[in-house]
Design a protein around this motif. Structure first.
Motif, PDB file in Angstrom:
ATOM      1  N   GLN A  17       0.829  -1.202   0.000  1.00 55.03           N
ATOM      2  CA  GLN A  17       0.000   0.000   0.000  1.00 55.03           C
ATOM      3  C   GLN A  17       0.868   1.259   0.000  1.00 55.03           C
ATOM      4  N   ALA A  18       1.936   1.245   0.797  1.00 51.12           N
ATOM      5  CA  ALA A  18       2.798   2.426   0.889  1.00 51.12           C
ATOM      6  C   ALA A  18       3.449   2.743  -0.453  1.00 51.12           C
ATOM      7  N   THR A  19       4.018   1.742  -1.101  1.00 54.78           N
ATOM      8  CA  THR A  19       4.745   1.993  -2.343  1.00 54.78           C
ATOM      9  C   THR A  19       3.793   2.280  -3.506  1.00 54.78           C
ATOM     10  N   LEU A  20       2.666   1.583  -3.573  1.00 55.55           N
ATOM     11  CA  LEU A  20       1.708   1.849  -4.639  1.00 55.55           C
ATOM     12  C   LEU A  20       1.053   3.216  -4.476  1.00 55.55           C
ATOM     13  N   THR A  21       0.819   3.623  -3.238  1.00 57.84           N
ATOM     14  CA  THR A  21       0.281   4.967  -2.995  1.00 57.84           C
ATOM     15  C   THR A  21       1.283   6.028  -3.413  1.00 57.84           C
ATOM     16  N   GLN A  22       2.541   5.828  -3.049  1.00 60.35           N
ATOM     17  CA  GLN A  22       3.582   6.786  -3.412  1.00 60.35           C
ATOM     18  C   GLN A  22       3.714   6.895  -4.928  1.00 60.35           C
ATOM     19  N   ALA A  23       3.504   5.807  -5.624  1.00 64.02           N
ATOM     20  CA  ALA A  23       3.609   5.800  -7.081  1.00 64.02           C
ATOM     21  C   ALA A  23       2.298   6.206  -7.755  1.00 64.02           C
ATOM     22  N   THR A  24       1.337   6.669  -6.968  1.00 56.81           N
ATOM     23  CA  THR A  24       0.007   7.083  -7.450  1.00 56.81           C
ATOM     24  C   THR A  24      -0.669   5.984  -8.261  1.00 56.81           C
ATOM     25  N   ARG A  25      -0.582   4.750  -7.760  1.00 57.66           N
ATOM     26  CA  ARG A  25      -1.227   3.620  -8.429  1.00 57.66           C
ATOM     27  C   ARG A  25      -2.551   3.227  -7.764  1.00 57.66           C
ATOM     28  N   LEU A  26      -2.858   3.816  -6.624  1.00 59.47           N
ATOM     29  CA  LEU A  26      -4.083   3.478  -5.903  1.00 59.47           C
ATOM     30  C   LEU A  26      -5.003   4.692  -5.824  1.00 59.47           C
ATOM     31  N   ARG A  27      -6.294   4.434  -5.639  1.00 58.13           N
ATOM     32  CA  ARG A  27      -7.268   5.514  -5.542  1.00 58.13           C
ATOM     33  C   ARG A  27      -7.099   6.254  -4.210  1.00 58.13           C
ATOM     34  N   PRO A  28      -6.744   7.524  -4.235  1.00 58.29           N
ATOM     35  CA  PRO A  28      -6.491   8.259  -2.988  1.00 58.29           C
ATOM     36  C   PRO A  28      -7.671   8.256  -2.025  1.00 58.29           C
ATOM     37  N   ALA A  29      -8.882   8.333  -2.564  1.00 62.10           N
ATOM     38  CA  ALA A  29     -10.058   8.459  -1.697  1.00 62.10           C
ATOM     39  C   ALA A  29     -10.388   7.180  -0.952  1.00 62.10           C
ATOM     40  N   ASN A  30      -9.767   6.070  -1.345  1.00 63.62           N
ATOM     41  CA  ASN A  30     -10.120   4.787  -0.746  1.00 63.62           C
ATOM     42  C   ASN A  30      -9.107   4.302   0.281  1.00 63.62           C
ATOM     43  N   HIS A  31      -8.225   5.188   0.728  1.00 64.08           N
ATOM     44  CA  HIS A  31      -7.193   4.758   1.678  1.00 64.08           C
ATOM     45  C   HIS A  31      -7.793   4.173   2.957  1.00 64.08           C
ATOM     46  N   THR A  32      -8.725   4.879   3.559  1.00 65.88           N
ATOM     47  CA  THR A  32      -9.312   4.446   4.829  1.00 65.88           C
ATOM     48  C   THR A  32      -9.966   3.082   4.686  1.00 65.88           C
ATOM     49  N   GLU A  33     -10.685   2.887   3.585  1.00 70.55           N
ATOM     50  CA  GLU A  33     -11.348   1.610   3.367  1.00 70.55           C
ATOM     51  C   GLU A  33     -10.346   0.473   3.188  1.00 70.55           C
ATOM     52  N   ARG A  34      -9.235   0.752   2.510  1.00 65.23           N
ATOM     53  CA  ARG A  34      -8.221  -0.298   2.314  1.00 65.23           C
ATOM     54  C   ARG A  34      -7.627  -0.739   3.645  1.00 65.23           C
ATOM     55  N   VAL A  35      -7.291   0.228   4.487  1.00 68.48           N
ATOM     56  CA  VAL A  35      -6.712  -0.113   5.789  1.00 68.48           C
ATOM     57  C   VAL A  35      -7.725  -0.879   6.630  1.00 68.48           C
ATOM     58  N   ALA A  36      -8.961  -0.410   6.659  1.00 74.25           N
ATOM     59  CA  ALA A  36      -9.987  -1.073   7.463  1.00 74.25           C
ATOM     60  C   ALA A  36     -10.220  -2.499   6.987  1.00 74.25           C
ATOM     61  N   LEU A  37     -10.258  -2.694   5.674  1.00 73.38           N
ATOM     62  CA  LEU A  37     -10.490  -4.028   5.127  1.00 73.38           C
ATOM     63  C   LEU A  37      -9.336  -4.955   5.462  1.00 73.38           C
ATOM     64  N   LEU A  38      -8.115  -4.465   5.356  1.00 76.60           N
ATOM     65  CA  LEU A  38      -6.947  -5.275   5.697  1.00 76.60           C
ATOM     66  C   LEU A  38      -7.002  -5.720   7.149  1.00 76.60           C
ATOM     67  N   ILE A  39      -7.271  -4.789   8.054  1.00 72.21           N
ATOM     68  CA  ILE A  39      -7.293  -5.119   9.476  1.00 72.21           C
ATOM     69  C   ILE A  39      -8.454  -6.054   9.799  1.00 72.21           C
ATOM     70  N   THR A  40      -9.593  -5.834   9.157  1.00 74.15           N
ATOM     71  CA  THR A  40     -10.742  -6.713   9.383  1.00 74.15           C
ATOM     72  C   THR A  40     -10.425  -8.140   8.962  1.00 74.15           C
ATOM     73  N   ARG A  41      -9.805  -8.304   7.808  1.00 69.62           N
ATOM     74  CA  ARG A  41      -9.486  -9.643   7.328  1.00 69.62           C
ATOM     75  C   ARG A  41      -8.453 -10.334   8.219  1.00 69.62           C
ATOM     76  N   LEU A  42      -7.486  -9.577   8.689  1.00 71.97           N
ATOM     77  CA  LEU A  42      -6.424 -10.197   9.492  1.00 71.97           C
ATOM     78  C   LEU A  42      -6.844 -10.433  10.941  1.00 71.97           C
ATOM     79  N   SER A  43      -7.668  -9.555  11.478  1.00 68.41           N
ATOM     80  CA  SER A  43      -8.044  -9.673  12.885  1.00 68.41           C
ATOM     81  C   SER A  43      -9.361 -10.394  13.082  1.00 68.41           C
ATOM     82  N   GLY A  44     -10.202 -10.438  12.021  1.00 68.50           N
ATOM     83  CA  GLY A  44     -11.531 -11.010  12.176  1.00 68.50           C
ATOM     84  C   GLY A  44     -12.454 -10.130  12.985  1.00 68.50           C
TER      85      GLY A  44
END
Length: 206
Positions: free
Chosen positions: A164-191
């Motif tokens: 996420q860090a490197t793809l964001t820096q390279a402007t490869r990810l949708r800026p507006a969806n950062h919060t959702e990406r982090v939340a989804l990652l943590i939800t999947r890993l933590s249950g």
């Protein structure tokens, strides 16, 4: 009263810190490709031989900057992880803090985890600071390991955050969806879905 030797040692350490601070500033403003020993020597008003008296080449300077960054990151991750007694909240805060650090210090992050390096990872020779940073990430994810190997799960989390860090820096990810990406990652890993929608400070550079 300081001895002549202690004064020389202090002056040498001050020169070293100046070189690293200047290299870091130049890299953050213009990128590592613009940081040469000649430009660095001109910027700190030392001769190139003085630089080589501290570091054998630019790669060694970048590696020293990387270790400075890791030391900073350890504090950032620990503060985030321990900011709440809730393990899922701590994991979310750590993930957010990691991505914020990468966004706020892109050249330092590049030196830490992107540039070719002489630093050794994932071995007995790994510098203690790198092991400490890995341990902070592991401490956040380990409560959710269940039957999985904690170190492997830590590598999965770190890989996801680094991606996420490197793809964001390279402007490869949708800026507006950062919060959702982090939340989804943590939800999947933590249950744990209680932390969807974001905890912590959020990410302003997405």
């Amino acid at each position: 009263m300081p001895t002549p030797q202690s004064r020389r040692e202090r002056a040498r350490e001050e020169r070293r810190e100046l070189i690293l601070r200047t290299a870091r500033e130049l890299a953050e403003s213009d990128g590592w490709q613009a940081v040469t020993t000649r430009r660095l020597a001109d910027s700190v008003d030392y001769s190139q031989p003085v630089l080589y008296g501290h570091f054998k080449n630019m790669d060694a300077i970048a590696d020293a900057v990387a270790l400075q960054g890791v030391e900073e990151l350890v504090t950032v991750l620990r503060d985030a992880r321990t900011s709440t007694p809730d393990p899922a909240g701590g994991l979310h805060a750590l993930a957010t803090a990691y991505l914020e650090y990468a966004a706020e210090h892109p050249a330092v992050y590049e030196a830490m985890f992107v540039r070719p390096t002489a630093l050794t990872f994932a071995s007995a020779d790994t510098p203690a600071l790198l092991k400490t940073a890995f341990a902070e990430i592991q401490a956040a994810i380990e409560p959710f390991a269940a039957g999985d190997d904690p170190e492997t799960l830590t590598e999965v989390l770190w890989s996801a955050l680094h991606g996420q860090a490197t793809l964001t820096q390279a402007t490869r990810l949708r800026p507006a969806n950062h919060t959702e990406r982090v939340a989804l990652l943590i939800t999947r890993l933590s249950g744990n879905s209680d932390h969807q929608g974001g905890l912590g400070r959020g990410h302003t550079r997405g």
